[in-house]
Design a protein around this motif. Structure first.
Motif, PDB file in Angstrom:
ATOM      1  N   TYR A 182      20.207 -43.390  20.593  1.00 44.96           N
ATOM      2  CA  TYR A 182      20.992 -42.531  21.479  1.00 44.96           C
ATOM      3  C   TYR A 182      20.095 -41.643  22.341  1.00 44.96           C
ATOM      4  CZ  TYR A 182      24.012 -38.672  22.936  1.00 44.96           C
ATOM      5  OH  TYR A 182      24.658 -37.717  23.675  1.00 44.96           O
ATOM      6  N   HIS A 183      19.179 -40.910  21.703  1.00 45.24           N
ATOM      7  CA  HIS A 183      18.316 -39.996  22.452  1.00 45.24           C
ATOM      8  C   HIS A 183      17.342 -40.749  23.349  1.00 45.24           C
ATOM      9  CE1 HIS A 183      19.693 -37.055  19.374  1.00 45.24           C
ATOM     10  NE2 HIS A 183      19.639 -36.255  20.416  1.00 45.24           N
ATOM     11  N   PHE A 184      16.894 -41.907  22.889  1.00 38.68           N
ATOM     12  CA  PHE A 184      15.992 -42.713  23.708  1.00 38.68           C
ATOM     13  C   PHE A 184      16.672 -43.133  25.005  1.00 38.68           C
ATOM     14  CE2 PHE A 184      14.855 -47.113  24.898  1.00 38.68           C
ATOM     15  CZ  PHE A 184      13.586 -46.860  25.400  1.00 38.68           C
ATOM     16  N   SER A 185      17.891 -43.665  24.913  1.00 40.19           N
ATOM     17  CA  SER A 185      18.614 -44.139  26.103  1.00 40.19           C
ATOM     18  C   SER A 185      18.852 -43.007  27.091  1.00 40.19           C
ATOM     19  CB  SER A 185      19.951 -44.763  25.696  1.00 40.19           C
ATOM     20  OG  SER A 185      19.741 -45.914  24.917  1.00 40.19           O
ATOM     21  N   ARG A 186      19.257 -41.853  26.577  1.00 41.17           N
ATOM     22  CA  ARG A 186      19.531 -40.708  27.454  1.00 41.17           C
ATOM     23  C   ARG A 186      18.267 -40.234  28.164  1.00 41.17           C
ATOM     24  NH1 ARG A 186      22.410 -35.724  25.127  1.00 41.17           N
ATOM     25  NH2 ARG A 186      22.239 -35.180  27.315  1.00 41.17           N
ATOM     26  N   ARG A 187      17.186 -40.087  27.423  1.00 40.62           N
ATOM     27  CA  ARG A 187      15.951 -39.563  28.012  1.00 40.62           C
ATOM     28  C   ARG A 187      15.315 -40.577  28.961  1.00 40.62           C
ATOM     29  NH1 ARG A 187      11.926 -36.968  23.886  1.00 40.62           N
ATOM     30  NH2 ARG A 187      11.051 -36.253  25.867  1.00 40.62           N
ATOM     31  N   PHE A 188      15.395 -41.850  28.618  1.00 44.09           N
ATOM     32  CA  PHE A 188      14.830 -42.890  29.476  1.00 44.09           C
ATOM     33  C   PHE A 188      15.514 -42.871  30.846  1.00 44.09           C
ATOM     34  CE2 PHE A 188      13.940 -46.968  31.253  1.00 44.09           C
ATOM     35  CZ  PHE A 188      12.764 -47.414  30.667  1.00 44.09           C
ATOM     36  N   LYS A 189      16.845 -42.852  30.829  1.00 47.43           N
ATOM     37  CA  LYS A 189      17.589 -42.864  32.090  1.00 47.43           C
ATOM     38  C   LYS A 189      17.364 -41.584  32.881  1.00 47.43           C
ATOM     39  CE  LYS A 189      22.005 -44.167  34.064  1.00 47.43           C
ATOM     40  NZ  LYS A 189      23.364 -44.681  33.800  1.00 47.43           N
ATOM     41  N   LYS A 190      17.189 -40.475  32.186  1.00 50.94           N
ATOM     42  CA  LYS A 190      16.952 -39.199  32.862  1.00 50.94           C
ATOM     43  C   LYS A 190      15.661 -39.250  33.679  1.00 50.94           C
ATOM     44  CE  LYS A 190      15.982 -34.308  31.923  1.00 50.94           C
ATOM     45  NZ  LYS A 190      15.812 -33.283  30.864  1.00 50.94           N
ATOM     46  N   TYR A 191      14.618 -39.859  33.129  1.00 49.32           N
ATOM     47  CA  TYR A 191      13.324 -39.891  33.804  1.00 49.32           C
ATOM     48  C   TYR A 191      13.213 -41.009  34.841  1.00 49.32           C
ATOM     49  CZ  TYR A 191      11.095 -36.351  30.879  1.00 49.32           C
ATOM     50  OH  TYR A 191      10.752 -35.167  30.276  1.00 49.32           O
ATOM     51  N   LEU A 192      13.757 -42.185  34.539  1.00 55.99           N
ATOM     52  CA  LEU A 192      13.539 -43.336  35.410  1.00 55.99           C
ATOM     53  C   LEU A 192      14.757 -43.736  36.235  1.00 55.99           C
ATOM     54  CD1 LEU A 192      11.266 -45.642  33.246  1.00 55.99           C
ATOM     55  CD2 LEU A 192      10.638 -43.945  34.946  1.00 55.99           C
ATOM     56  N   GLY A 193      15.887 -43.092  35.995  1.00 58.71           N
ATOM     57  CA  GLY A 193      17.050 -43.352  36.835  1.00 58.71           C
ATOM     58  C   GLY A 193      17.771 -44.647  36.548  1.00 58.71           C
ATOM     59  N   MET A 194      17.428 -45.323  35.469  1.00 58.55           N
ATOM     60  CA  MET A 194      18.129 -46.551  35.095  1.00 58.55           C
ATOM     61  C   MET A 194      18.048 -46.741  33.586  1.00 58.55           C
ATOM     62  SD  MET A 194      15.520 -49.612  36.281  1.00 58.55           S
ATOM     63  CE  MET A 194      15.290 -49.010  37.949  1.00 58.55           C
ATOM     64  N   ALA A 195      18.953 -47.550  33.067  1.00 55.33           N
ATOM     65  CA  ALA A 195      18.987 -47.804  31.630  1.00 55.33           C
ATOM     66  C   ALA A 195      17.765 -48.619  31.205  1.00 55.33           C
ATOM     67  CB  ALA A 195      20.267 -48.546  31.265  1.00 55.33           C
ATOM     68  N   PRO A 196      17.332 -48.494  29.949  1.00 55.87           N
ATOM     69  CA  PRO A 196      16.138 -49.215  29.484  1.00 55.87           C
ATOM     70  C   PRO A 196      16.198 -50.725  29.700  1.00 55.87           C
ATOM     71  CG  PRO A 196      16.798 -47.576  27.872  1.00 55.87           C
ATOM     72  CD  PRO A 196      17.878 -47.612  28.892  1.00 55.87           C
ATOM     73  N   MET A 197      17.353 -51.340  29.413  1.00 52.89           N
ATOM     74  CA  MET A 197      17.444 -52.793  29.540  1.00 52.89           C
ATOM     75  C   MET A 197      17.419 -53.238  31.004  1.00 52.89           C
ATOM     76  SD  MET A 197      17.344 -54.088  26.508  1.00 52.89           S
ATOM     77  CE  MET A 197      16.122 -52.797  26.237  1.00 52.89           C
ATOM     78  N   LYS A 198      17.929 -52.395  31.888  1.00 54.97           N
ATOM     79  CA  LYS A 198      17.851 -52.730  33.314  1.00 54.97           C
ATOM     80  C   LYS A 198      16.397 -52.637  33.780  1.00 54.97           C
ATOM     81  CE  LYS A 198      19.786 -51.780  37.858  1.00 54.97           C
ATOM     82  NZ  LYS A 198      20.755 -50.997  38.659  1.00 54.97           N
ATOM     83  N   PHE A 199      15.700 -51.619  33.311  1.00 50.29           N
ATOM     84  CA  PHE A 199      14.278 -51.475  33.636  1.00 50.29           C
ATOM     85  C   PHE A 199      13.501 -52.693  33.136  1.00 50.29           C
ATOM     86  CE2 PHE A 199       9.968 -50.323  32.556  1.00 50.29           C
ATOM     87  CZ  PHE A 199       9.534 -49.599  33.659  1.00 50.29           C
ATOM     88  N   LEU A 200      13.827 -53.138  31.928  1.00 50.27           N
ATOM     89  CA  LEU A 200      13.167 -54.317  31.373  1.00 50.27           C
ATOM     90  C   LEU A 200      13.400 -55.534  32.265  1.00 50.27           C
ATOM     91  CD1 LEU A 200      11.655 -55.787  29.089  1.00 50.27           C
ATOM     92  CD2 LEU A 200      13.856 -56.024  27.909  1.00 50.27           C
ATOM     93  N   GLY A 201      14.620 -55.658  32.787  1.00 52.51           N
ATOM     94  CA  GLY A 201      14.922 -56.760  33.694  1.00 52.51           C
ATOM     95  C   GLY A 201      14.077 -56.700  34.952  1.00 52.51           C
ATOM     96  N   VAL A 202      13.918 -55.498  35.512  1.00 51.48           N
ATOM     97  CA  VAL A 202      13.083 -55.319  36.704  1.00 51.48           C
ATOM     98  C   VAL A 202      11.637 -55.679  36.388  1.00 51.48           C
ATOM     99  CG1 VAL A 202      12.183 -53.624  38.349  1.00 51.48           C
ATOM    100  CG2 VAL A 202      14.578 -53.530  37.659  1.00 51.48           C
TER     101      VAL A 202
END
Length: 256
Positions: A182-202
């Motif tokens: 939960y905290h990982f997903s929230r903080r990741f999106k806060k800093y990078l502007g996208m969800a972790p799995m979307k970032f992984l796709g990019v």
């Protein structure tokens, strides 16, 4: 001054008058009737399309599917009097960029259209300066990755890069970051502007672009190297991110 961009609206006459109040400076707006709209899909000159199906949600969804099959790269806003969750889900699955239940706020609609036009301009500019023959890949993000990032983000990105060819789950990334899911997903999106799995796709598509431009591996081998579970899935995702197939990208890259 740049070339005017075109907004096409598919709507019955009784709904078309709602959109005459749209005022986006420098852009052209055209109207086509919703009934019989299939005849106006091929070679559509639009940069952005609005489909207003009124209460005819089934017909609107069919038109949306048909339009996206012919014009997959033109963003479509889907407007309807039916605000049910079922219709919204079907619209997104059919390729709608956004689902807008009526009544609509024209100012908000204008902002949405302007945002899509700006995004298309940005994509065009990136393609015009396209130079894929580089030794390292870069990712288009709202944040400069050379900036100082929190340790958990650096750990996560490093983990993703080192395991691109493997199946990576959200739980794996959270574990690498040392945080709860939960905290990982929230903080990741806060800093990078996208969800972790979307970032992984990019990240995976960025690696694939480098391999296509500089390597002799075939598309199937590249798909495996970037963690795709099937070539068809890889090709679909690649086209969604880049607007072209892997083979087309490779041909363009090697002409440079």
């Amino acid at each position: 001054m740049g070339q005017k961009e075109t907004i096409i609206i598919y709507a019955d006459k009784r709904y078309q008058q709602l959109y005459h109040g749209i005022d986006i400076k420098g852009e052209k707006i055209g109207f086509y009737p919703f009934r019989g709209a299939s005849a106006y899909i091929k070679d559509c000159p639009a940069d952005v399309v609005l489909i207003d199906c009124g209460l005819k949600s089934a017909a609107g969804l069919n038109l949306l599917k048909e339009f996206k099959e012919v014009n997959p790269h033109i963003p479509v806003l889907f407007l309807t009097d039916d605000d049910s969750r079922e219709v919204a889900v079907k619209a997104f699955r059919a390729g709608a960029r956004d689902f807008l239940p009526k009544p609509i706020n024209l100012t908000e609609l204008e902002e949405e259209i302007v945002s899509l036009l700006q995004l298309k301009r940005s994509v065009r500019e990136k393609r015009s300066s396209f130079n894929p023959k580089v030794s390292e890949y870069k990712i288009d993000l709202p944040l400069n990755l050379t900036a100082k990032l929190p340790a958990f983000l650096l750990q996560t990105i490093r983990y993703m890069e080192e395991n691109l060819g493997q199946k990576i789950r959200l739980d794996d990334c959270a574990r690498a970051a040392g945080l709860s899911r939960y905290h990982f997903s929230r903080r990741f999106k806060k800093y990078l502007g996208m969800a972790p799995m979307k970032f992984l796709g990019v990240l995976r598509i960025s690696r694939a672009k480098v391999l296509l431009a500089n390597d002799k591996l075939n598309v199937c081998e590249i798909a495996t190297k970037v963690g795709a579970n099937a070539v068809s899935t890889f090709c679909t995702q690649f086209k969604r991110f880049t607007g072209m197939t892997p083979n087309t990208y490779r041909q363009l890259a090697r002409k440079k």
